[in-house]
Design a protein around this motif. Structure first.
Motif, mmCIF file in Angstrom:
data_model
loop_
_atom_site.group_PDB
_atom_site.id
_atom_site.type_symbol
_atom_site.label_atom_id
_atom_site.label_comp_id
_atom_site.label_asym_id
_atom_site.label_seq_id
_atom_site.Cartn_x
_atom_site.Cartn_y
_atom_site.Cartn_z
ATOM 1 N N UNK A 2 89.005 -44.217 -11.899
ATOM 2 C CA UNK A 2 88.126 -43.734 -12.958
ATOM 3 C C UNK A 2 88.512 -42.325 -13.408
ATOM 4 N N UNK A 211 78.982 -40.444 -4.561
ATOM 5 C CA UNK A 211 79.576 -41.723 -4.132
ATOM 6 C C UNK A 211 79.494 -41.899 -2.612
ATOM 7 N N UNK A 293 98.881 -40.092 3.441
ATOM 8 C CA UNK A 293 97.830 -39.821 4.425
ATOM 9 C C UNK A 293 98.153 -40.616 5.682
ATOM 10 N N UNK A 295 96.580 -41.200 8.623
ATOM 11 C CA UNK A 295 95.626 -42.112 9.260
ATOM 12 C C UNK A 295 95.308 -43.305 8.374
ATOM 13 N N UNK A 296 95.218 -43.041 7.083
ATOM 14 C CA UNK A 296 94.901 -44.122 6.148
ATOM 15 C C UNK A 296 96.142 -44.974 5.862
ATOM 16 N N UNK A 297 97.288 -44.434 6.179
ATOM 17 C CA UNK A 297 98.578 -45.114 5.998
ATOM 18 C C UNK A 297 98.854 -45.518 4.555
ATOM 19 N N UNK A 298 98.479 -44.658 3.655
ATOM 20 C CA UNK A 298 98.860 -44.867 2.259
ATOM 21 C C UNK A 298 98.726 -43.546 1.518
ATOM 22 N N UNK A 304 90.692 -38.184 -4.163
ATOM 23 C CA UNK A 304 90.246 -39.022 -3.047
ATOM 24 C C UNK A 304 90.062 -38.201 -1.782
ATOM 25 N N UNK A 307 86.603 -37.140 -1.144
ATOM 26 C CA UNK A 307 85.750 -38.204 -0.605
ATOM 27 C C UNK A 307 85.988 -38.386 0.896
ATOM 28 N N UNK A 308 87.263 -38.359 1.283
ATOM 29 C CA UNK A 308 87.585 -38.522 2.697
ATOM 30 C C UNK A 308 86.946 -37.406 3.526
ATOM 31 N N UNK A 311 83.396 -38.247 4.079
ATOM 32 C CA UNK A 311 83.252 -39.281 5.099
ATOM 33 C C UNK A 311 83.384 -38.670 6.491
ATOM 34 N N UNK A 312 84.293 -37.695 6.622
ATOM 35 C CA UNK A 312 84.446 -37.028 7.917
ATOM 36 C C UNK A 312 83.148 -36.322 8.301
ATOM 37 N N UNK A 314 80.151 -37.251 7.355
ATOM 38 C CA UNK A 314 79.208 -38.307 7.756
ATOM 39 C C UNK A 314 79.452 -38.711 9.209
ATOM 40 N N UNK A 315 80.715 -38.827 9.566
ATOM 41 C CA UNK A 315 81.023 -39.234 10.939
ATOM 42 C C UNK A 315 80.606 -38.169 11.945
#
Lengths: 330, 177
Positions: A2, A211, A293, A295-298, A304, A307-308, A311-312, A314-315
């Motif tokens: 987007x 998001x 990246x 850990x994400x392997x891509x 992005x 966002x990651x 998420x960290x 949140x964890x």
């Protein structure tokens, strides 16, 4: 992926059937609604409630800026990712002063680490920044030993003072000088540019928070009063040096943005439309840049990456993994 | 939502098993734990969007999405002898998980006094499978329900493990961030 829509000119923003329509003085443009993530409104734009409802339905965030490029506010659509569990955890980490201070320190440590990366980058390009790096490293050591968020604030303020001072060395080939950091209002072009970049980072992070399951009103380093967004300010600490400041240095060192891109309105400096467009273009290029990246392997983009990072957090709140802020390696 | 009602809804959430947990349990237990806390996946994920679209568009002439208590059934129709409930899936890649989910629905309905048969539908593959609740299935469902309750009442989610589903999973960014 987007996109972000930046509106600089004056005109009208409205819903045309199921499409976003932007009508300027000369032309009319249509943007497929599904492809827009957020809209930055800089110009004098008319819009109506029907459009706001459309934005809400399509989960599009609107960020508004004033005449001076100052941040005015955000239309943050009704939450769609709702997790009572995460909100409780977020509140718990705010109310427990040990947990709050721990998180606040992590944000500051991430911020300082990225500041150091930026300084080292320019050190490697022949700028003499040794004294700043030394002063900052001394202060950095005390971050872990402060006992309150207020103390941490003061310490971070001192680090930033050295950091902003170093701008004059990094920009010594340009006509721009930073005497003092002045925000409201910016009293010189460089301050105007720093503020502009920072507000882009704040709002970008807010878009990404939308998001996730996080509530942007509960921050840890910046004081929460439940009336304004603060979590995005915390997270921005980490990203400001590598997103906003690096863009600023690039634009000024390459002489893309010049002195006459600023307007002086009785001591208040403001970036003119051409300058804003150039800045935003470079900023978006930065966000679209990707890297591998592990850990994400891509490959992921800098957009992005925000966002990651959330998420960290949140964890960390769940208690799964302690939050380690992103530190740029180049 | 105020804090108190959040707390109560959380407690309720951790005391019951729903169909999507059963399906997810066989794909990735970590996902079940996250779902039980409404830590929902990234809605921008393209595979998730495709799945939603298929569910919405396929069989649009027949009756759709019926909610009975905690069950969300994709489709209900009248069979020859009994009611038929159907579950629509994008692919048959995880057919075992889908069968278990459907068996769970049949089991829960039976406990409510509703007799039904099940149908698994894969519109993209033009495939259909009938499922009848046998005592063997009932035993399996009971066991799974118990395992899921134990799982979601753990204070922490199971740590992520890279598996065949990770590459297209809408939780991947959350797990590997």
């Amino acid at each position: 992926m987007q996109k972000t829509l930046y509106l600089f000119a004056n005109g009208r923003l409205y819903r045309k059937d199921n499409t976003i329509c932007v009508e300027g003085e000369k032309e009319r443009k249509y943007f497929p609604v599904e492809s827009i993530r957020d809209i930055y409104v800089f110009g004098e734009v008319d819009l109506n409630k029907k459009f706001i409802e459309f934005a809400e339905d399509k989960e599009i965030i609107l960020h508004f800026f004033g005449y001076y490029g100052n941040y005015v506010g955000t239309f943050y659509p009704r939450e769609h990712y709702n997790s009572g569990y995460i909100i409780l955890r977020q509140a718990e980490h705010y109310l427990d002063s040990t947990k709050r201070l721990d998180l606040a320190k992590r944000f500051v440590q991430g911020a300082v680490a990225n500041i150091v990366q930026v300084l080292k980058y320019y050190q490697n390009r022949g700028k003499d920044l040794e004294s700043y790096l030394y002063a900052i490293s001394l202060l950095e050591e005390s971050v872990s030993s402060v006992s309150s968020v207020e103390e941490l604030m003061a310490l971070e303020g001192n680090i930033r003072r050295y950091y902003y001072e170093s701008f004059n060395t990094i920009l010594d080939d340009t006509p721009f000088i930073l005497k003092n950091r002045s925000k409201r209002p910016p009293t010189d072009p460089l301050n105007a540019l720093i503020s502009f970049g920072n507000s882009l980072v704040y709002t970008k992070i807010l878009t990404e928070i939308y998001k996730t399951h996080l509530d942007p009103r509960i921050g840890y380093f910046h004081t929460t009063n439940f009336r304004r967004f603060t979590l995005n300010l915390d997270v921005a600490e980490i990203f400001k040096p590598i997103y906003a400041d690096r863009v600023l240095f690039t634009l000024l060192n390459k002489n893309v943005i010049k002195e006459d891109d600023f307007e002086n309105q009785g001591g208040v400096f403001l970036l003119k439309e051409r300058g804003r467009r150039l800045y935003v273009q470079e900023f978006e290029d930065k966000l679209r840049t990707t890297f591998y990246h592990r850990r994400l392997k891509r490959n992921v983009s800098y957009q992005t990456l925000i966002r990651l990072e959330l998420y960290k957090i949140e964890k960390h709140l769940i208690g799964e993994e302690l939050y380690e802020p992103f530190v740029s390696r180049w | 939502m105020d804090l108190l009602s959040t707390l109560f809804s959380l407690e309720e959430e951790l005391s019951k098993v729903i169909g999507s947990y059963v399906q997810a349990f066989f794909i990735c237990p970590r996902q079940v734990w996250l779902m039980s806390r409404q830590v929902c996946p990234d809605e921008d994920n393209i595979f998730l969007q495709i799945g939603r679209l298929i569910q919405k568009q396929a069989y649009s002439r027949e009756r759709k999405e019926v909610h009975i208590e905690h069950l969300a059934l994709d489709m209900i129709k009248r069979g020859e002898k009994t009611l038929v409930i159907a579950e629509v899936k994008k692919t048959s890649k995880a057919i075992e998980a889908a069968r278990m989910q459907l068996a769970f629905y049949l089991y829960e309905l039976k406990n409510m006094g509703i007799e039904a048969e099940g149908e698994l539908l894969f519109p993209e593959e033009r495939k259909k499978e009938i499922l009848i609740l046998t005592p063997e299935w009932e035993g399996k469902v009971e066991k799974v329900k118990q395992e899921i309750l134990e799982l979601i009442n753990q204070p922490l989610p199971p740590s992520p493990h890279r598996g065949r589903y990770c590459s297209k999973c809408a939780y991947a960014e959350f797990c590997w961030a």
